[in-house]
Design an enzyme around this catalytic site. Structure first.
Site, PDB file in Angstrom:
ATOM      1  N   ARG A  26       0.830  -1.210   0.000  1.00 56.49           N
ATOM      2  CA  ARG A  26       0.000   0.000   0.000  1.00 56.49           C
ATOM      3  C   ARG A  26       0.859   1.251   0.000  1.00 56.49           C
ATOM      4  NH1 ARG A  26      -2.666  -4.279   1.816  1.00 56.49           N
ATOM      5  NH2 ARG A  26      -4.945  -4.339   1.935  1.00 56.49           N
ATOM      6  N   ASP A 317      -4.011 -15.743   7.143  1.00 60.29           N
ATOM      7  CA  ASP A 317      -2.725 -16.206   6.604  1.00 60.29           C
ATOM      8  C   ASP A 317      -1.948 -17.063   7.604  1.00 60.29           C
ATOM      9  OD1 ASP A 317      -3.248 -14.908   4.235  1.00 60.29           O
ATOM     10  OD2 ASP A 317      -2.139 -13.092   4.782  1.00 60.29           O
ATOM     11  N   LYS A 344      -6.108 -19.329  -1.708  1.00 57.84           N
ATOM     12  CA  LYS A 344      -4.872 -18.568  -1.478  1.00 57.84           C
ATOM     13  C   LYS A 344      -3.801 -19.059  -2.464  1.00 57.84           C
ATOM     14  CE  LYS A 344      -6.478 -15.997   1.800  1.00 57.84           C
ATOM     15  NZ  LYS A 344      -6.660 -14.559   1.527  1.00 57.84           N
ATOM     16  N   ARG A 390       3.858 -19.411   2.579  1.00 55.50           N
ATOM     17  CA  ARG A 390       3.496 -19.642   3.990  1.00 55.50           C
ATOM     18  C   ARG A 390       3.523 -21.131   4.334  1.00 55.50           C
ATOM     19  NH1 ARG A 390       2.782 -14.487   5.349  1.00 55.50           N
ATOM     20  NH2 ARG A 390       1.460 -13.214   4.005  1.00 55.50           N
TER      21      ARG A 390
HETATM   22  C1  S3P Z   1      -4.167  -9.094   2.089  1.00 62.44           C
HETATM   23  C2  S3P Z   1      -5.413  -9.573   2.381  1.00 62.44           C
HETATM   24  C3  S3P Z   1      -5.713 -10.995   2.592  1.00 62.44           C
HETATM   25  C4  S3P Z   1      -4.459 -11.797   2.882  1.00 62.44           C
HETATM   26  C5  S3P Z   1      -3.341 -11.463   1.945  1.00 62.44           C
HETATM   27  C6  S3P Z   1      -2.989  -9.985   2.029  1.00 62.44           C
HETATM   28  C7  S3P Z   1      -3.986  -7.641   1.865  1.00 62.44           C
HETATM   29  O1  S3P Z   1      -6.299 -11.527   1.416  1.00 62.44           O
HETATM   30  O2  S3P Z   1      -4.730 -13.180   2.836  1.00 62.44           O
HETATM   31  O3  S3P Z   1      -2.183 -12.224   2.234  1.00 62.44           O
HETATM   32  O4  S3P Z   1      -2.829  -7.169   1.846  1.00 62.44           O
HETATM   33  O5  S3P Z   1      -4.987  -6.951   1.708  1.00 62.44           O
HETATM   34  P1  S3P Z   1      -7.879 -11.398   1.121  1.00 62.44           P
HETATM   35  O6  S3P Z   1      -8.206  -9.973   0.951  1.00 62.44           O
HETATM   36  O7  S3P Z   1      -8.092 -12.170  -0.142  1.00 62.44           O
HETATM   37  O8  S3P Z   1      -8.564 -12.023   2.292  1.00 62.44           O
END
Ligand code: S3P
Length: 432
Positions: A26, A317, A344, A390
């Site tokens: 981000r 995660d 995932k 992971r």
């Molecule tokens: C993430 C959101 C999660 C997570 C991923 C990172 C993020 O996924 O599992 O590793 O940075 O917004 P989802 O939005 O699909 O749940």
């Protein structure tokens, strides 16, 4: 690449996990779309985040790095605006890159095509193609828009009210980014709260985003986002491996330093505590709009628990490594409401069970989770990562606590989120 891990006699020391993956993505992406120049400290130099950097460079941002890519300077394209990329954008293995950037691209008046590796091209994209299309973007993808590559012609978006069917910070963030450039407010409601790093950072950059419970209201930007320096905390999802290792190893004391402790991410702490883990949260502070703490873990007697409902998005995660912890607990641990694990980087319900079973684990598969029967221990084995970072790290930690020797095939997939992982294992065992 293969890694051989031997059972550790003792686990002791301090660990500084790398920067948070979600926040690193981000920080680069939003600053790339902003006006001005920002410095990001403790950026995660992992393959997922460098994929985001390459995509944002292709869209017009200028990015330079120093200190082994841990300090990154982003010159935003926000003033003149992002420009049409002259080639296909490559997100590689990174769902966050593809989904968040798609939200941003949905608002841009040009054509872009974004793709990824075989794993990412099999993951669901309709969850964001559908709402972005409702806002007015034109998006084509394989299987009727369900999978990448995605071709996006954006611009001319309308605000909307939308209930997301799954709690996903990636989908929520994509919709927030699109909504910033739409005409009129947007209101997004999630079934349960997902991580809120997007909201926190965008607010600091000047966006108007109001959150109430599971609902957020986004107002269109009245001026370009303002660049914002970011100090990235250590990733709690990477810290999780040491929290579990410290709890299940019989002779351990591990301090994990500078960990991001955002309440939308700390489900791992609650889950391990509910299993009886001895975790001390120390030195709590706030850095760059995010809560941060040190976490001390010592050898613990664990008991089975039930993990379900609203807590799931806050530890999604971490579930593979929690399943490992549950193998060492007395009694059964039930994990449910976690069907998202199936989409995932691998089908983490199937792959976690398949690989831990090779080490002697007893786990029953559920459509949306698993029941782990605590057996009190595991034995070393030949296991593979299924190219899932992971899972590779979960198996590495399993090797540290299992009797004998464990060989992890596909060990280099850790580079996606934790490039120094194998070195840190050796260091904590004092064999590095
Ligand atoms: C993430 C959101 C999660 C997570 C991923 C990172 C993020 O996924 O599992 O590793 O940075 O917004 P989802 O939005 O699909 O749940």
């Amino acid at each position: 690449m293969e890694r051989v891990v031997v059972q550790a006699e003792k686990l002791e020391g301090d660990i500084f996990p790398p920067g948070d993956k979600s926040i690193s993505h981000r920080a680069v992406m939003f600053n790339a779309a902003a006006e001005g120049t920002a410095t990001i400290y403790n950026f995660l130099n992992g393959e997922d985040c460098t994929s985001t950097v390459s995509c944002m460079e292709a869209l017009g941002a200028k990015v330079s790095s120093s200190d082994g890519y841990k300090t990154v300077v982003v010159q935003g394209a926000g003033g003149a605006g992002l420009h049409e990329p002259d080639d296909v954008l490559q997100a590689n293995n990174s769902g966050t890159t593809m989904r968040l950037i798609s939200g941003l691209l949905a608002a841009q008046p040009f054509l872009s095509i974004i793709t990824g590796d075989a794993s990412l091209r099999s993951r669901p994209m309709d969850r964001l193609v559908k709402p972005l299309t409702l806002m007015g973007a034109q998006i084509l993808g394989r299987k009727g828009g369900a999978t990448a590559p995605l071709a996006i012609r954006g611009g001319g978006l309308r605000g909307m009210e939308y209930n997301t069917p799954v709690a996903s910070a990636q989908v929520k963030s994509a919709l927030i980014l699109a909504a910033l450039y739409a005409s009129g407010d947007s209101v997004i409601t999630e079934p349960s709260p997902s991580r809120d790093h997007t909201e926190r950072l965008l607010r600091a950059m000047g966006a108007r985003i109001d959150s109430q419970g599971n609902t957020i209201r986004i107002s269109p930007l009245s001026a370009p986002l303002k660049s914002q320096d970011v100090r990235v905390p250590a990733d709690i999802s990477s810290a999780a491996f040491w929290l579990v290792a410290g709890a299940i190893h019989p002779n351990s004391r591990v301090t994990v330093r500078g960990v991001g402790a955002n309440p939308t991410r700390t489900g791992i702490i609650d889950a391990l505590r509910s299993m009886g883990a001895d975790l001390v949260i120390d030195n709590q502070r706030e850095e760059g709009g995010e809560p941060v703490a040190d976490i001390i873990v010592t050898s613990s007697d664990l008991y089975g628990t039930v993990i379900e409902g609203d807590i799931i998005p806050s530890l999604i995660d971490e579930l593979p490594v929690i399943a490992l912890a549950a193998c060492f607990a007395k009694g059964d641990t039930i994990i449910r409401d976690a069907a998202e694990l199936r989409v995932k980087e691998s089908d983490r319900i199937a792959t976690t069970i398949e690989e831990l079973s090779k080490m002697g684990a007893r786990i029953d598969e559920l459509p949306d989770g698993m029941i782990v029967h605590g057996t009190g221990g595991l034995r070393g084995a030949l296991v593979r990562s299924h190219d899932d970072h992971r899972l590779a790290m979960t198996l590495g930690i399993a090797g540290v606590v299992a009797r004998g020797e464990t060989t992890v095939q596909g060990a280099d997939s850790v580079d996606v989120s934790y490039p120094g992982f194998w070195q840190d294992i050796a260091r904590l065992q004092n064999i590095g």
